[in-house]
Write a protein that holds these residues in place. Structure first.
Motif, PDB file in Angstrom:
ATOM      1  N   TRP A   1      -5.355  -8.630  -6.249  1.00 27.91           N
ATOM      2  CA  TRP A   1      -6.112  -7.674  -7.059  1.00 27.91           C
ATOM      3  C   TRP A   1      -5.678  -6.274  -6.652  1.00 27.91           C
ATOM      4  N   ARG A   2      -4.833  -5.671  -7.444  1.00 24.42           N
ATOM      5  CA  ARG A   2      -4.272  -4.365  -7.119  1.00 24.42           C
ATOM      6  C   ARG A   2      -5.107  -3.251  -7.744  1.00 24.42           C
ATOM      7  N   SER A   3      -5.178  -2.142  -7.061  1.00 23.32           N
ATOM      8  CA  SER A   3      -5.952  -0.993  -7.542  1.00 23.32           C
ATOM      9  C   SER A   3      -5.231   0.292  -7.174  1.00 23.32           C
ATOM     10  N   VAL A   4      -5.426   1.297  -8.006  1.00 22.65           N
ATOM     11  CA  VAL A   4      -4.894   2.638  -7.772  1.00 22.65           C
ATOM     12  C   VAL A   4      -6.055   3.617  -7.885  1.00 22.65           C
TER      13      VAL A   4
ATOM     14  N   ARG B   1       0.844  -1.190   0.000  1.00 23.02           N
ATOM     15  CA  ARG B   1       0.000   0.000   0.000  1.00 23.02           C
ATOM     16  C   ARG B   1       0.882   1.244   0.000  1.00 23.02           C
ATOM     17  N   GLY B   2       0.359   2.322  -0.544  1.00 22.48           N
ATOM     18  CA  GLY B   2       1.110   3.568  -0.585  1.00 22.48           C
ATOM     19  C   GLY B   2       0.232   4.706  -1.052  1.00 22.48           C
ATOM     20  N   TYR B   3       0.747   5.904  -0.915  1.00 21.85           N
ATOM     21  CA  TYR B   3      -0.012   7.097  -1.296  1.00 21.85           C
ATOM     22  C   TYR B   3       0.944   8.169  -1.802  1.00 21.85           C
TER      23      TYR B   3
ATOM     24  N   LEU C   1      -4.790  13.259  -5.171  1.00 21.98           N
ATOM     25  CA  LEU C   1      -4.229  12.329  -4.194  1.00 21.98           C
ATOM     26  C   LEU C   1      -4.354  10.927  -4.762  1.00 21.98           C
ATOM     27  N   LEU C   2      -3.268  10.176  -4.743  1.00 22.84           N
ATOM     28  CA  LEU C   2      -3.248   8.814  -5.253  1.00 22.84           C
ATOM     29  C   LEU C   2      -3.075   7.842  -4.093  1.00 22.84           C
ATOM     30  N   TYR C   3      -3.768   6.697  -4.207  1.00 27.62           N
ATOM     31  CA  TYR C   3      -3.664   5.661  -3.173  1.00 27.62           C
ATOM     32  C   TYR C   3      -3.719   4.293  -3.847  1.00 27.62           C
ATOM     33  N   LYS C   4      -2.746   3.455  -3.552  1.00 29.72           N
ATOM     34  CA  LYS C   4      -2.701   2.113  -4.124  1.00 29.72           C
ATOM     35  C   LYS C   4      -2.826   1.085  -3.010  1.00 29.72           C
ATOM     36  N   SER C   5      -3.411  -0.068  -3.359  1.00 27.03           N
ATOM     37  CA  SER C   5      -3.597  -1.146  -2.398  1.00 27.03           C
ATOM     38  C   SER C   5      -3.819  -2.436  -3.165  1.00 27.03           C
TER      39      SER C   5
END
Length: 217
Positions: free
Chosen positions: A133-136, A116-118, A125-129
């Protein structure tokens, strides 16, 4: 009397014909002309976030095991006779499945949190997790209605907080957990300032119209 040729003279004429709309043309864009993927330097979540999730998982596991044991001890003798007729492997299988679930819930944060990151940028603002199954997710500031900062007692014990971003139109907020409390507060203030700067200021004509409307009431 208005002289002929005077620019102030008005001549009766029929209604103006609407201009023909411009021809619609939807050109194709070659794949090579698309902009390249921007390299993003993702910021990791707080180092204590994985430990906080593990502590929460341990608490839930203890509650589940204690509840299962209490339920087994509270079964009446009549129901025990019925349970004795069940396959002998059923009870060990259920306890084994519960144990695997508890161990996996404690180990899972060590796998999920590092992925996870931002990123806080000037306009969004971007956030990934996600692991499998990855999403941004992108949150443009001109499409954000408000933000909310919240933390549970366990979050405060580890100095953490979550920031929820609510889109315009009353949609469901998207929480970003695992932030340091100071970092989350700074992000909330920054996003709020960006939201306010995106709102166009009221013009003199708008103020005059509002004043006239109040006077007519």
């Amino acid at each position: 009397m208005v002289a002929e040729g005077d620019p102030g003279r008005r001549e009766d004429s029929g209604p103006a014909e609407p201009e023909a709309p411009a021809s619609f043309f939807n050109a194709e864009i070659p794949l090579a002309a698309l902009p390249g993927v921007e390299t993003v330097d993702w910021l990791p979540l707080h180092p204590r976030f994985a430990r906080r999730l593990q502590v929460g998982a341990v608490i839930r596991s203890v509650v589940c095991v204690a509840g299962g044991g209490a339920l087994q001890m509270a079964i009446s003798p009549r129901n025990r006779a019925l349970i004795s007729e069940a396959p002998p492997w059923l009870a060990p299988l259920l306890w084994t499945a519960l144990g695997i679930f508890c161990v996996w819930s404690v180990l899972w944060p060590l796998i999920a949190v590092p992925r996870r990151g931002y990123v806080v940028r000037e306009k969004d603002l971007l956030y990934k997790s996600g692991v499998l199954w990855r999403s941004v997710k992108a949150f443009p500031f001109n499409r954000v209605q408000h933000t909310k900062l919240h933390s549970t007692p366990l979050d405060r014990r580890f100095g953490l907080a979550s920031l929820s971003v609510f889109p315009a139109g009353g949609g469901r907020g998207s929480p970003i957990g695992g932030l340091g409390r100071e970092t989350a507060e700074r992000m909330r203030v920054y996003i709020s300032e960006r939201i306010e700067s995106a709102v166009p200021p009221a013009t003199d004509s708008d103020a005059h119209s509002e004043t006239a409307g109040n006077a007519d009431r």
